[in-house]
Design an enzyme around this catalytic site. Structure first.
Site, PDB file in Angstrom:
ATOM      1  N   TYR A 111       0.869  -1.179   0.000  1.00 44.71           N
ATOM      2  CA  TYR A 111       0.000   0.000   0.000  1.00 44.71           C
ATOM      3  C   TYR A 111       0.912   1.238   0.000  1.00 44.71           C
ATOM      4  O   TYR A 111       1.845   1.332   0.807  1.00 44.71           O
ATOM      5  CB  TYR A 111      -0.867  -0.048   1.255  1.00 44.71           C
ATOM      6  CG  TYR A 111      -1.818   1.095   1.384  1.00 44.71           C
ATOM      7  CD1 TYR A 111      -2.915   1.208   0.531  1.00 44.71           C
ATOM      8  CD2 TYR A 111      -1.631   2.089   2.340  1.00 44.71           C
ATOM      9  CE1 TYR A 111      -3.793   2.267   0.642  1.00 44.71           C
ATOM     10  CE2 TYR A 111      -2.512   3.146   2.456  1.00 44.71           C
ATOM     11  CZ  TYR A 111      -3.590   3.233   1.606  1.00 44.71           C
ATOM     12  OH  TYR A 111      -4.453   4.288   1.717  1.00 44.71           O
ATOM     13  N   LYS A 208     -11.577  -1.072   5.242  1.00 45.42           N
ATOM     14  CA  LYS A 208     -11.919  -1.854   4.050  1.00 45.42           C
ATOM     15  C   LYS A 208     -12.895  -2.978   4.412  1.00 45.42           C
ATOM     16  O   LYS A 208     -13.957  -2.702   4.916  1.00 45.42           O
ATOM     17  CB  LYS A 208     -10.624  -2.355   3.397  1.00 45.42           C
ATOM     18  CG  LYS A 208      -9.497  -1.310   3.355  1.00 45.42           C
ATOM     19  CD  LYS A 208      -9.813  -0.107   2.486  1.00 45.42           C
ATOM     20  CE  LYS A 208      -8.844   1.058   2.660  1.00 45.42           C
ATOM     21  NZ  LYS A 208      -7.443   0.777   2.506  1.00 45.42           N
TER      22      LYS A 208
HETATM   23  C1  LIG Z   1      -6.194   1.360   2.938  1.00 40.52           C
HETATM   24  C2  LIG Z   1      -5.050   0.504   3.262  1.00 40.52           C
HETATM   25  C3  LIG Z   1      -4.145   0.840   4.290  1.00 40.52           C
HETATM   26  C4  LIG Z   1      -4.261   2.132   5.071  1.00 40.52           C
HETATM   27  O1  LIG Z   1      -5.421   2.177   5.833  1.00 40.52           O
HETATM   28  P1  LIG Z   1      -6.170   3.507   6.284  1.00 40.52           P
HETATM   29  O2  LIG Z   1      -7.296   2.968   7.100  1.00 40.52           O
HETATM   30  O3  LIG Z   1      -6.593   4.233   5.058  1.00 40.52           O
HETATM   31  O4  LIG Z   1      -5.201   4.303   7.083  1.00 40.52           O
HETATM   32  C5  LIG Z   1      -3.117  -0.032   4.565  1.00 40.52           C
HETATM   33  N1  LIG Z   1      -2.956  -1.179   3.867  1.00 40.52           N
HETATM   34  C6  LIG Z   1      -3.793  -1.524   2.871  1.00 40.52           C
HETATM   35  C7  LIG Z   1      -3.573  -2.789   2.135  1.00 40.52           C
HETATM   36  C8  LIG Z   1      -4.862  -0.701   2.534  1.00 40.52           C
HETATM   37  O5  LIG Z   1      -5.680  -1.044   1.532  1.00 40.52           O
END
Ligand SMILES: *Cc1c(COP(=O)(O)O)cnc(C)c1O
Length: 393
Positions: A111, A208
């Protein structure tokens, strides 16, 4: 109730073990910053750890605690540490595990911010790093230095859907006393259990799949050992990247339907991936459920299902990518993923546009790559929308 020997869905609904004294069916929102003690002795016991009473919400709160216990149970770990965001979880692990003079090995398609902050901020604290394609174990072997302390994986990775062998990397790391952390955001505990595959720490952007309704930003760390739990919990409490009780309540609510949401989204994703693979305007499709995926066998072994994330390449390249973004009607043109609504994005002009063309190519991000986070809408409507948008490219 005790959900220890119960099935996954029962854990989703009843996990955490919170019992409300007034009989509330759901864990209430303890929207308070602080907790009063019964007397001086009770206060002293809360601070010494003799009592598990709550003190102050940055240190712990019943609503947050219920979510931490539930996710720890789902990940088969010792304990959970909730954080304000997924990135707060990532940085809590970096700060807790790495010290000055240490080195970290990370997957090259992590990410974006997980890699960017390691390369931009941590050198200031004399922490070095190497980012390699961890889907090939030889690259991991070659990247390990005498001072490597942490290996940080994300599998499947974003947006290339490359898959890393968690067991193989963990075996290699543990021979050398290196800690392995897996960002399990793309799978959630429903589809993959990194701690059972040998990892020491697992983390999530609960923004997510775990929350799943695109209405909360939140993170979680689960450790295998009590020792790592204590270190990381102390970092979270003292850095102050704690969760808020209301955020915890919403996330706990979303979590209850994790399995049925993923089942439906995954069912759609399998059909959409097969549809895309046959489409004349599509050059390639990357989806762990397709035999054409280079790590199809590993995916079958390591994951309990192929998930709901698909990447595909448009024959028309960059311009076709932009045209498709302008043409979709049901899929929302948005970053993020793992919600009940289908999201589409074009990394070359959006999330990864600030990365040089050369590094985009190195990380496997071609100009016509489109990323789809498949939701739970009706399959015919989704395919209809993709069909009409592809016809314009
Ligand atoms: C979105 C995401 C993050 C970061 O998360 P946030 O809740 O936006 O801070 C980290 N790793 C992955 C794989 C992500 O999709």
């Amino acid at each position: 109730m005790d959900t220890k020997n119960k099935g996954f869905n029962s854990k989703l609904v009843h996990g955490g073990g919170f019992k409300d004294p007034l009989g509330s069916a759901v864990t209430p929102i303890y929207q308070t910053s602080t907790f009063s003690f019964e007397n001086a002795n009770h206060g002293a016991q809360c601070f010494s750890g003799e009592s598990d009473g709550f003190i102050y919400t940055r240190l712990g709160n019943p609503t947050i605690n219920d979510l931490e216990k539930t996710v720890a149970e789902l990940e088969h770990g010792f304990g959970g540490i909730a954080t304000s965001s997924g990135m707060a979880a990532v940085n809590t692990v970096y700060l807790g595990i790495l010290a000055s003079g240490d080195h970290m090995v990370g997957h090259n398609a992590l990410y974006g911010p997980s890699r960017a902050i390691m390369e931009s901020l941590y050198p200031k604290f004399n922490v070095a790093s190497a980012f390699i394609d961890a889907t090939d174990i030889e690259n991991v072997k070659n990247a390990i230095q005498p001072n490597t302390r942490l290996i940080f994986l994300e599998t499947p990775a974003n947006p290339t859907i490359g898959i890393t062998d968690i067991q193989a990397v963990s075996d290699l790391a543990h021979e050398k006393g290196i800690v392995v952390c897996v960002d399990n955001t793309f799978c959630s505990p429903y589809l993959q259990s990194p701690l059972d595959l040998g990892a020491d720490i697992v983390l999530h952007s609960m923004t997510k799949f775990i929350n799943g309704h695109a209405d909360v930003v939140a993170g979680m760390i689960v450790t295998k050992t009590e020792a790592h739990y204590k270190i990381l919990r102390s970092v979270m409490m003292n850095v102050g990247c704690n969760m808020d009780p209301h955020q915890a309540f919403l996330t706990r609510r979303g979590l209850k339907t994790l399995a049925i949401r993923i089942d439906k989204a995954q069912e759609n994703a399998v059909q959409i991936a097969e549809y895309l693979e046959k489409h004349p305007k599509v050059e390639w499709v990357k989806y762990p459920g397709l035999k054409s995926h280079p790590q199809y066998e590993l995916a079958k072994k390591q994951m309990r299902g192929p998930g709901a994330m698909i990447s595909f390449g448009l024959k028309g390249g960059f311009e076709a990518g932009r045209t498709m973004m302008d043409s979709v009607k049901m899929a929302l043109l948005a970053v993020s993923l793992g919600g009940i609504e289908t999201l589409i994005q074009h990394p070359a002009s959006m999330t990864h546009s600030k990365i040089s063309k050369e590094n985009q190519e190195k990380a496997g991000i071609s100009s016509g790559l489109v990323r789809l986070s498949v939701g739970i809408e009706d399959l015919e409507d989704l395919i209809g929308d993709i069909e009409q948008a592809l016809s314009k490219t």
